[in-house]
Enzyme design. Structure first.
Site: not given
Lengths: 230, 230
Positions: B48, B52, B121, B124
């Site tokens: 994650e 991101d 999350d 990502e």
């Protein structure tokens, strides 16, 4: 275009831009554009928008690969310490980018050339231009010279540096047991000193001293690294 | 591995992971890892962290290229509206990723499978895994199906959509002059109505009505787009 900049990019970083206009735009502050409207220039703000994200990914990828055992929370903190105004302004100065940015007179007179926010934006805009001109790998190659060595040297996190690096180095050979042993503490509360030894699979590989247990462990890890990497 | 997920990724997105372990890790929540310690699994948090930044760059690059005339401030606002928990959780649901994540029992019982932060999350982490497995372009191709069309449809910014899109469409043929003219306003202050016409190089191409000048301009741009793109 600023010939000093072109020369330094070539000599220091082996960088030659295909599209010099992009580079020029990265080094053009909005205050300069506003004072020279007849030139119809573009300022560096959109490149900064892009470069911000390029840097974020490059640093994230570096941390992800370099610290395979470090949990997400610590990686996020470390990333934030690297990709922040203060750090990026320093990088810009180290690259002497502050010497080449085109500013308006007002911005120049009010000390814009040394303003951290402006230098930070400049550094990101440069990365945005480099990304558009030569792609992501070229940005990584540049950061390998300017930013990544500082991360490995622990410039952004006292906690991440030596202990994490030591773990990194040792676990290349598989599972490892590293432990830190406090062997002595001395002195009055306000200037107490701690002595620590670090053991690798039961064998002492370093020792250090510091004003707190943490600092003593860091010193021990640094000492072990020095011996291991010699 | 969840075979429904593998099947859907193949059928909907033409995606086949080389390293299925990475995909599995992306779909493993920390609560599941904690309840199955003997399996020595890795949760999706580090992926994650990486994903991101991958998403941030992919969206930034898309906006930078798609809206060449939009200033940095607006791009930044738009990016923040796209790359936010609420949006990413929706994307995860649309991809039916919520059906395939492995949760601990406690997380499951407390409704974790519908929790926006968890879904965000997950989305990502999936992008992080895809990036490691197949590179940046594969992530862009995926987002071209899941995220980018919504940006162009104006799902993230009432201000960015019609007027910007109209400018986009018109400037394909070179420099353009688009102007919005307020032609009428009526009614008491609390329910005032505005009428606007939009002109392209002096020719009227649309008109609209709204509760503010801005909304009337948006309506006029939407009207022009409808006619132009018919």
């Amino acid at each position: 275009m600023d010939h000093v900049l072109l020369k330094e990019l070539k000599e220091k970083f082996n960088l030659v831009f295909h599209d010099v206009d992009l580079l020029e735009q990265a080094f053009t502050h909005s205050s300069y554009v506003n004072e020279h409207r007849y030139l119809q220039l573009s300022d560096n703000e959109r490149l900064e928008f892009l470069g911000d994200a390029v840097l974020e990914l490059a640093v994230s990828k570096f941390l992800y690969r370099k610290y395979p055992q470090v949990p997400e929370g610590k990686l996020t903190k470390l990333r934030a310490a690297i990709v922040c105004e203060e750090s990026l302004a320093k990088f810009a100065k180290e690259c002497r980018f502050d010497q080449s940015i085109r500013l308006g007179k007002g911005e120049e007179h009010s000390g814009g050339r040394n303003r951290p926010a402006l230098l930070c934006d400049l550094f990101e805009a440069f990365l945005g231009a480099l990304y558009l001109d030569q792609g992501f790998e070229a940005v990584e190659t540049f950061l390998e010279k300017v930013v990544f060595p500082k991360i490995l040297a622990g410039a952004f996190s006292h906690e991440m540096d030596h202990k994490t690096r030591l773990q990194e180095v040792l676990q290349r050979s598989g599972d490892v047991l590293i432990d830190y042993r406090l062997i002595k503490e001395e002195g009055p509360a306000h200037e107490r000193q701690f002595w620590t030894q670090v053991y690798f699979n039961g064998e002492k590989i370093g020792e250090g001293q510091g004003k707190s247990k943490k600092l003593a462990e860091q010193a021990a890890a640094a000492n072990a690294l020095n011996q291991l990497l010699d």
